[in-house]
Structure formats: C-alpha cells, structure tokens
Write a protein that holds these residues in place. Structure first.
Motif, PDB file in Angstrom:
ATOM      1  N   VAL A  11      -8.887   5.191   3.086  1.00 22.11           N
ATOM      2  CA  VAL A  11      -8.545   4.236   2.033  1.00 22.11           C
ATOM      3  C   VAL A  11      -9.397   2.974   2.165  1.00 22.11           C
ATOM      4  CG1 VAL A  11      -6.685   2.817   1.066  1.00 22.11           C
ATOM      5  CG2 VAL A  11      -6.187   5.121   1.915  1.00 22.11           C
ATOM      6  N   ASN A  12      -9.868   2.466   1.045  1.00 18.63           N
ATOM      7  CA  ASN A  12     -10.624   1.211   0.999  1.00 18.63           C
ATOM      8  C   ASN A  12      -9.627   0.055   0.976  1.00 18.63           C
ATOM      9  OD1 ASN A  12     -12.504  -0.824   0.615  1.00 18.63           O
ATOM     10  ND2 ASN A  12     -12.847  -0.352  -1.542  1.00 18.63           N
ATOM     11  N   VAL A  13      -9.199  -0.387   2.158  1.00 22.41           N
ATOM     12  CA  VAL A  13      -8.042  -1.257   2.275  1.00 22.41           C
ATOM     13  C   VAL A  13      -8.391  -2.563   2.979  1.00 22.41           C
ATOM     14  CG1 VAL A  13      -7.342  -0.156   4.456  1.00 22.41           C
ATOM     15  CG2 VAL A  13      -5.605  -1.321   3.046  1.00 22.41           C
ATOM     16  N   PHE A  14      -7.683  -3.618   2.600  1.00 20.88           N
ATOM     17  CA  PHE A  14      -7.740  -4.894   3.311  1.00 20.88           C
ATOM     18  C   PHE A  14      -6.323  -5.427   3.458  1.00 20.88           C
ATOM     19  CE2 PHE A  14      -7.809  -6.065  -1.123  1.00 20.88           C
ATOM     20  CZ  PHE A  14      -7.118  -7.268  -1.202  1.00 20.88           C
ATOM     21  N   GLY A  15      -6.129  -6.398   4.360  1.00 21.91           N
ATOM     22  CA  GLY A  15      -4.794  -6.912   4.636  1.00 21.91           C
ATOM     23  C   GLY A  15      -4.605  -8.341   4.190  1.00 21.91           C
ATOM     24  N   VAL A  16      -3.372  -8.658   3.799  1.00 24.52           N
ATOM     25  CA  VAL A  16      -2.975 -10.017   3.425  1.00 24.52           C
ATOM     26  C   VAL A  16      -1.693 -10.341   4.176  1.00 24.52           C
ATOM     27  CG1 VAL A  16      -2.282 -11.554   1.554  1.00 24.52           C
ATOM     28  CG2 VAL A  16      -3.955  -9.745   1.109  1.00 24.52           C
ATOM     29  N   ASP A  17      -1.624 -11.509   4.802  1.00 24.86           N
ATOM     30  CA  ASP A  17      -0.398 -11.894   5.495  1.00 24.86           C
ATOM     31  C   ASP A  17      -0.168 -13.393   5.382  1.00 24.86           C
ATOM     32  OD1 ASP A  17       1.607 -10.357   7.442  1.00 24.86           O
ATOM     33  OD2 ASP A  17       1.433 -12.424   8.123  1.00 24.86           O
ATOM     34  N   LEU A  18       1.115 -13.750   5.392  1.00 21.02           N
ATOM     35  CA  LEU A  18       1.531 -15.149   5.281  1.00 21.02           C
ATOM     36  C   LEU A  18       1.227 -15.938   6.548  1.00 21.02           C
ATOM     37  CD1 LEU A  18       3.214 -17.178   3.512  1.00 21.02           C
ATOM     38  CD2 LEU A  18       5.235 -16.314   4.715  1.00 21.02           C
TER      39      LEU A  18
ATOM     40  N   ALA B 268      -4.842  -9.749  13.776  1.00 18.07           N
ATOM     41  CA  ALA B 268      -5.381  -8.601  13.038  1.00 18.07           C
ATOM     42  C   ALA B 268      -6.906  -8.595  13.062  1.00 18.07           C
ATOM     43  CB  ALA B 268      -4.875  -8.629  11.595  1.00 18.07           C
ATOM     44  N   ARG B 269      -7.516  -9.745  12.873  1.00 16.07           N
ATOM     45  CA  ARG B 269      -8.980  -9.820  12.873  1.00 16.07           C
ATOM     46  C   ARG B 269      -9.549  -9.505  14.249  1.00 16.07           C
ATOM     47  NH1 ARG B 269      -9.345 -15.452   9.367  1.00 16.07           N
ATOM     48  NH2 ARG B 269      -9.243 -14.487   7.269  1.00 16.07           N
ATOM     49  N   GLU B 270      -8.876  -9.958  15.296  1.00 23.33           N
ATOM     50  CA  GLU B 270      -9.343  -9.682  16.653  1.00 23.33           C
ATOM     51  C   GLU B 270      -9.186  -8.207  17.002  1.00 23.33           C
ATOM     52  OE1 GLU B 270      -7.071 -12.267  19.129  1.00 23.33           O
ATOM     53  OE2 GLU B 270      -8.232 -14.065  18.617  1.00 23.33           O
ATOM     54  N   THR B 271      -8.078  -7.611  16.555  1.00 27.45           N
ATOM     55  CA  THR B 271      -7.785  -6.218  16.895  1.00 27.45           C
ATOM     56  C   THR B 271      -8.615  -5.243  16.077  1.00 27.45           C
ATOM     57  OG1 THR B 271      -5.509  -6.898  17.376  1.00 27.45           O
ATOM     58  CG2 THR B 271      -5.914  -4.541  17.192  1.00 27.45           C
ATOM     59  N   HIS B 272      -8.867  -5.604  14.818  1.00 21.59           N
ATOM     60  CA  HIS B 272      -9.593  -4.710  13.906  1.00 21.59           C
ATOM     61  C   HIS B 272     -10.744  -5.482  13.256  1.00 21.59           C
ATOM     62  CE1 HIS B 272      -6.099  -2.084  14.391  1.00 21.59           C
ATOM     63  NE2 HIS B 272      -5.333  -3.084  14.023  1.00 21.59           N
ATOM     64  N   PRO B 273     -11.785  -5.785  14.025  1.00 21.46           N
ATOM     65  CA  PRO B 273     -12.874  -6.630  13.499  1.00 21.46           C
ATOM     66  C   PRO B 273     -13.658  -5.991  12.365  1.00 21.46           C
ATOM     67  CG  PRO B 273     -13.451  -5.704  15.642  1.00 21.46           C
ATOM     68  CD  PRO B 273     -12.010  -5.390  15.421  1.00 21.46           C
ATOM     69  N   ASP B 274     -13.495  -4.682  12.166  1.00 17.70           N
ATOM     70  CA  ASP B 274     -14.213  -3.996  11.092  1.00 17.70           C
ATOM     71  C   ASP B 274     -13.473  -4.055   9.765  1.00 17.70           C
ATOM     72  OD1 ASP B 274     -12.232  -2.435  12.382  1.00 17.70           O
ATOM     73  OD2 ASP B 274     -13.051  -0.597  11.509  1.00 17.70           O
TER      74      ASP B 274
ATOM     75  N   ARG C 105     -10.993  -6.337   6.807  1.00 19.19           N
ATOM     76  CA  ARG C 105     -10.857  -7.665   6.223  1.00 19.19           C
ATOM     77  C   ARG C 105      -9.387  -8.063   6.156  1.00 19.19           C
ATOM     78  NH1 ARG C 105     -11.971  -7.122   0.828  1.00 19.19           N
ATOM     79  NH2 ARG C 105     -10.563  -8.489  -0.324  1.00 19.19           N
ATOM     80  N   PHE C 106      -9.096  -9.286   6.572  1.00 20.88           N
ATOM     81  CA  PHE C 106      -7.731  -9.813   6.519  1.00 20.88           C
ATOM     82  C   PHE C 106      -7.766 -11.232   5.963  1.00 20.88           C
ATOM     83  CE2 PHE C 106      -7.750  -6.655   9.894  1.00 20.88           C
ATOM     84  CZ  PHE C 106      -6.661  -5.870   9.542  1.00 20.88           C
ATOM     85  N   GLU C 107      -6.807 -11.528   5.097  1.00 17.96           N
ATOM     86  CA  GLU C 107      -6.744 -12.825   4.442  1.00 17.96           C
ATOM     87  C   GLU C 107      -5.335 -13.395   4.544  1.00 17.96           C
ATOM     88  OE1 GLU C 107      -7.784 -11.987   0.423  1.00 17.96           O
ATOM     89  OE2 GLU C 107      -9.858 -11.413   0.881  1.00 17.96           O
ATOM     90  N   GLU C 108      -5.235 -14.708   4.495  1.00 18.83           N
ATOM     91  CA  GLU C 108      -3.930 -15.357   4.418  1.00 18.83           C
ATOM     92  C   GLU C 108      -3.479 -15.392   2.967  1.00 18.83           C
ATOM     93  OE1 GLU C 108      -3.563 -19.162   6.376  1.00 18.83           O
ATOM     94  OE2 GLU C 108      -5.082 -18.588   7.860  1.00 18.83           O
ATOM     95  N   GLY C 109      -2.174 -15.197   2.750  1.00 20.53           N
ATOM     96  CA  GLY C 109      -1.658 -15.251   1.388  1.00 20.53           C
ATOM     97  C   GLY C 109      -0.189 -14.919   1.322  1.00 20.53           C
ATOM     98  N   SER C 110       0.427 -15.252   0.206  1.00 21.32           N
ATOM     99  CA  SER C 110       1.847 -15.012  -0.018  1.00 21.32           C
ATOM    100  C   SER C 110       2.039 -13.997  -1.130  1.00 21.32           C
ATOM    101  CB  SER C 110       2.552 -16.317  -0.410  1.00 21.32           C
ATOM    102  OG  SER C 110       3.832 -16.063  -0.939  1.00 21.32           O
TER     103      SER C 110
ATOM    104  N   ALA D 281      -4.519  -3.270  -1.188  1.00 15.88           N
ATOM    105  CA  ALA D 281      -4.070  -4.401  -0.380  1.00 15.88           C
ATOM    106  C   ALA D 281      -2.824  -4.023   0.413  1.00 15.88           C
ATOM    107  CB  ALA D 281      -3.777  -5.608  -1.262  1.00 15.88           C
ATOM    108  N   ASP D 282      -2.877  -4.259   1.721  1.00 20.09           N
ATOM    109  CA  ASP D 282      -1.707  -4.121   2.594  1.00 20.09           C
ATOM    110  C   ASP D 282      -1.057  -5.494   2.641  1.00 20.09           C
ATOM    111  OD1 ASP D 282       0.172  -3.571   4.528  1.00 20.09           O
ATOM    112  OD2 ASP D 282      -1.266  -3.267   6.145  1.00 20.09           O
ATOM    113  N   LEU D 283       0.006  -5.664   1.855  1.00 15.16           N
ATOM    114  CA  LEU D 283       0.625  -6.971   1.662  1.00 15.16           C
ATOM    115  C   LEU D 283       1.685  -7.223   2.735  1.00 15.16           C
ATOM    116  CD1 LEU D 283       1.070  -6.705  -2.205  1.00 15.16           C
ATOM    117  CD2 LEU D 283      -0.804  -7.808  -0.950  1.00 15.16           C
ATOM    118  N   GLY D 284       1.520  -8.315   3.475  1.00 13.15           N
ATOM    119  CA  GLY D 284       2.371  -8.546   4.625  1.00 13.15           C
ATOM    120  C   GLY D 284       1.932  -7.658   5.771  1.00 13.15           C
TER     121      GLY D 284
END
Length: 219
Positions: free
Chosen positions: A73-80, A88-94, A96-101, A55-58
């Motif tokens: 790396v098998n990576v996804f993103g999380v941002d507040l 992020a989703r528009e720039t890197h549609p391939d 996964r990005f989620e909202e979170g703290s 997880a790429d946090l923030g």
C-alpha cells in the motif's frame, strides 16, 4: 468535553507514553490473525495502477503504517502527538509521517484512495465523531475506502495510568450500530464488518473488538 480540550489531553497523554507504547505494541499484530485479515482486505481495495495515497490516521508509532506498506500500500501516517511522530520517523525512516488532527485534516478534498482509523477514534468524545467521519469523507476520493477499528460497548473510562506512566485520558467503547449509523450519515457505505471476541492480551480489561470496511460512493 470541547474539541480543543480533548485534543490537548490526547496529545499530552501520547507524548508522555510514546516510547513505551511503541515498544509494548511492536509485535501485537503477530498474534491477531483476524486483525491482519481485515488489513489485508483493505489493502486489496486500495491497490492498483490508478491507486493514490492512503492515510493511516492516528498512526502512533507507525506499526500499522509499516504493515500496510509491507502489503504493497502507498501509505503515510498522520498523528496528533509530536512525540509519536518522532518515534514513527525514527523507527520507519523510509515512510512519511506528519502531525495532524482527524477533526481538521491538512489534506485536499478527495485526495486519498483510502484511510485507516485503527483504534484512533477511541479517545474521541461521541459528540465529535460526526466531525471526524465528515473529515474522512471529505478527503476520500469517490470510490475511496475506510477501515476503522474500535472497541465494542457503550461506556467511557478515564485512565490515570497507562504504559507505565501517569496520564489523564478518556477511552470510549462504542456500539457498532451507532458507528454504522454515523458512517452512513457522513455519506459512507458500509461494505463489511467483523466483530471478534477479546483475545488473551485484551482480557479482562476489554470486550469485543470491531472492524468496519466502508467506502465513499461515486457521485
């Protein structure tokens, strides 16, 4: 500052600047070989046939997320910030990005092989850093790795403008020995650290930059 107040201020600021932030920092890693070296070292630690998700946090607009994916790396993103996640989703549609703290991650205990906090703790009030590191420890699997990047110092600055916008945002510089102590208290073992001087793009507003690689030990 209370947890809810700091989260609201940070979310509002990054919702405001999301598009311009993404454009201004799009190629920042290209001129930072030491930063790329630490990301490459982290990538080596979290790869392998049995490796799980990272997880790429923030994650902001996902530039570090995408760089890690380019390293295998098998990576996804999380941002507040919902706007940052949208960019992020528009720039890197391939990817996964989620909202979170980072203070309350919607992730299962021990579910990650790795976590990255790339300058994403610099808006966290010092008294809440133990909460963030405890959450990272919780979601890392035994043997999982953490890479954290932060600004070296011991001060707080309040920003009323940034990336061409008016905003209200606190930024914290933290002593490396304090971060090391907090990681240890959270149950994480420090493996490597790099402290580099500011480059031309960071002077004179910023000083040295720190990069710590740590892991959650096996029980």
């Amino acid at each position: 500052m209370t947890e809810s107040a700091y989260l609201h201020a940070t979310r509002t600021a990054y919702d405001t600047v999301a598009a311009d932030y993404a454009e201004l920092l799009r190629h920042e890693l290209d001129t930072k070989p030491f930063d790329r070296a630490m990301l490459a070292a982290f990538a080596e630690h979290v790869q392998g046939p049995d490796a799980g998700e990272v997880a790429d946090l923030g994650c902001g607009p996902g530039r570090i997320t995408a760089h890690l994916r380019s390293l295998g790396v098998n990576v996804f993103g999380v941002d507040l910030s919902p706007k940052m996640v949208e960019v992020a989703r528009e720039t890197h549609p391939d990817l996964r990005f989620e909202e979170g703290s980072m203070t309350a991650l919607d992730l299962a205990d021990g579910s990650l092989s790795g976590a990255v906090a790339w300058y994403s703790t610099v808006h966290t009030p010092p008294e809440l850093l133990p909460t963030v590191f405890a959450e990272i420890h919780r979601v890392l699997a035994p043997g999982g790795h953490l890479l954290i990047a932060f600004k070296v110092g011991d001060e707080r600055r309040h920003l009323s403008q940034g990336y061409g916008h008016e905003l209200s945002l606190d930024v914290y510089w933290t002593p490396p020995e304090h971060v090391a102590d907090l990681l240890s208290k959270a149950g994480l073992v420090l493996d490597a650290q790099l402290i580099r001087e500011p480059d031309e793009s960071e002077r004179p507003r910023s000083g040295p930059q720190a990069f710590f690689l740590a892991h959650r030990p096996h029980a």
